[in-house]
Design a protein around this motif. Sequence first.
Motif, PDB file in Angstrom:
ATOM      1  N   VAL A 159       0.829  -1.201   0.000  1.00 24.25           N
ATOM      2  CA  VAL A 159       0.000   0.000   0.000  1.00 24.25           C
ATOM      3  C   VAL A 159       0.866   1.254   0.000  1.00 24.25           C
ATOM      4  N   ASP A 160       0.264   2.357  -0.423  1.00 19.52           N
ATOM      5  CA  ASP A 160       0.805   3.692  -0.222  1.00 19.52           C
ATOM      6  C   ASP A 160       0.018   4.301   0.923  1.00 19.52           C
ATOM      7  N   VAL A 161       0.666   5.135   1.731  1.00 25.42           N
ATOM      8  CA  VAL A 161       0.009   5.783   2.859  1.00 25.42           C
ATOM      9  C   VAL A 161      -0.114   7.270   2.557  1.00 25.42           C
ATOM     10  N   LEU A 162      -1.339   7.767   2.614  1.00 33.06           N
ATOM     11  CA  LEU A 162      -1.608   9.182   2.396  1.00 33.06           C
ATOM     12  C   LEU A 162      -2.101   9.803   3.691  1.00 33.06           C
ATOM     13  N   VAL A 163      -1.758  11.073   3.897  1.00 30.84           N
ATOM     14  CA  VAL A 163      -2.373  11.843   4.972  1.00 30.84           C
ATOM     15  C   VAL A 163      -3.310  12.843   4.314  1.00 30.84           C
ATOM     16  N   ARG A 171       1.065  11.996  -0.066  1.00 29.63           N
ATOM     17  CA  ARG A 171       1.606  10.639   0.096  1.00 29.63           C
ATOM     18  C   ARG A 171       2.840  10.722   0.985  1.00 29.63           C
ATOM     19  N   VAL A 172       2.835   9.974   2.101  1.00 26.84           N
ATOM     20  CA  VAL A 172       3.982  10.012   3.012  1.00 26.84           C
ATOM     21  C   VAL A 172       4.819   8.738   2.944  1.00 26.84           C
ATOM     22  N   LEU A 173       4.228   7.631   2.542  1.00 24.91           N
ATOM     23  CA  LEU A 173       4.964   6.377   2.372  1.00 24.91           C
ATOM     24  C   LEU A 173       4.487   5.693   1.104  1.00 24.91           C
ATOM     25  N   VAL A 224      -4.909  -1.185  10.674  1.00 25.78           N
ATOM     26  CA  VAL A 224      -3.964  -1.823   9.759  1.00 25.78           C
ATOM     27  C   VAL A 224      -2.550  -1.573  10.258  1.00 25.78           C
ATOM     28  N   THR A 225      -1.782  -2.648  10.393  1.00 24.91           N
ATOM     29  CA  THR A 225      -0.381  -2.563  10.793  1.00 24.91           C
ATOM     30  C   THR A 225       0.472  -2.718   9.543  1.00 24.91           C
ATOM     31  N   VAL A 226       1.366  -1.745   9.317  1.00 24.06           N
ATOM     32  CA  VAL A 226       2.248  -1.807   8.154  1.00 24.06           C
ATOM     33  C   VAL A 226       3.694  -1.909   8.639  1.00 24.06           C
ATOM     34  N   LEU A 227       4.546  -2.453   7.778  1.00 26.01           N
ATOM     35  CA  LEU A 227       5.968  -2.574   8.064  1.00 26.01           C
ATOM     36  C   LEU A 227       6.650  -1.265   7.689  1.00 26.01           C
ATOM     37  N   GLN A 229       9.960   6.345   9.305  1.00 31.61           N
ATOM     38  CA  GLN A 229       8.640   6.303   8.687  1.00 31.61           C
ATOM     39  C   GLN A 229       7.555   6.211   9.765  1.00 31.61           C
ATOM     40  N   ALA A 230       7.832   5.438  10.804  1.00 31.48           N
ATOM     41  CA  ALA A 230       6.873   5.302  11.904  1.00 31.48           C
ATOM     42  C   ALA A 230       6.650   6.638  12.599  1.00 31.48           C
ATOM     43  N   ASP A 231       7.698   7.446  12.718  1.00 29.21           N
ATOM     44  CA  ASP A 231       7.561   8.777  13.316  1.00 29.21           C
ATOM     45  C   ASP A 231       6.614   9.639  12.489  1.00 29.21           C
ATOM     46  N   ARG A 232       6.764   9.601  11.165  1.00 30.06           N
ATOM     47  CA  ARG A 232       5.875  10.379  10.279  1.00 30.06           C
ATOM     48  C   ARG A 232       4.438   9.891  10.403  1.00 30.06           C
TER      49      ARG A 232
END
Length: 78
Positions: free
Chosen positions: A6-10, A21-23, A41-44, A49-52
């Motif tokens: 997945v891509d992660v958006l804020v 898109r942040v990741l 949802v838990t992502v790797l 990246q976890a801080d963001r």
Amino acid sequence: QPGSRVDVLVVNVRGEAYARRVLEDVSVLQVQKAEAQRPVVTVLALPEQADRLALADAMQQIRLLARNPAEKARAAGE
């Protein structure tokens, strides 16, 4: 579902609306579904990246976009 990419958006809906898109292309490890709530949802992610993600979760809304599995296959074949 687990194993998906997945891509992660804020998304900001307060004031001027925007999505960023942040990741990109992160792996889904786990999905916990609840009846009355959105799934968790838990992502790797790497520590930075976890801080963001943590900051985005506190200040904005997070959305996930499924990646096309064929996209990675095309890139590997080029």
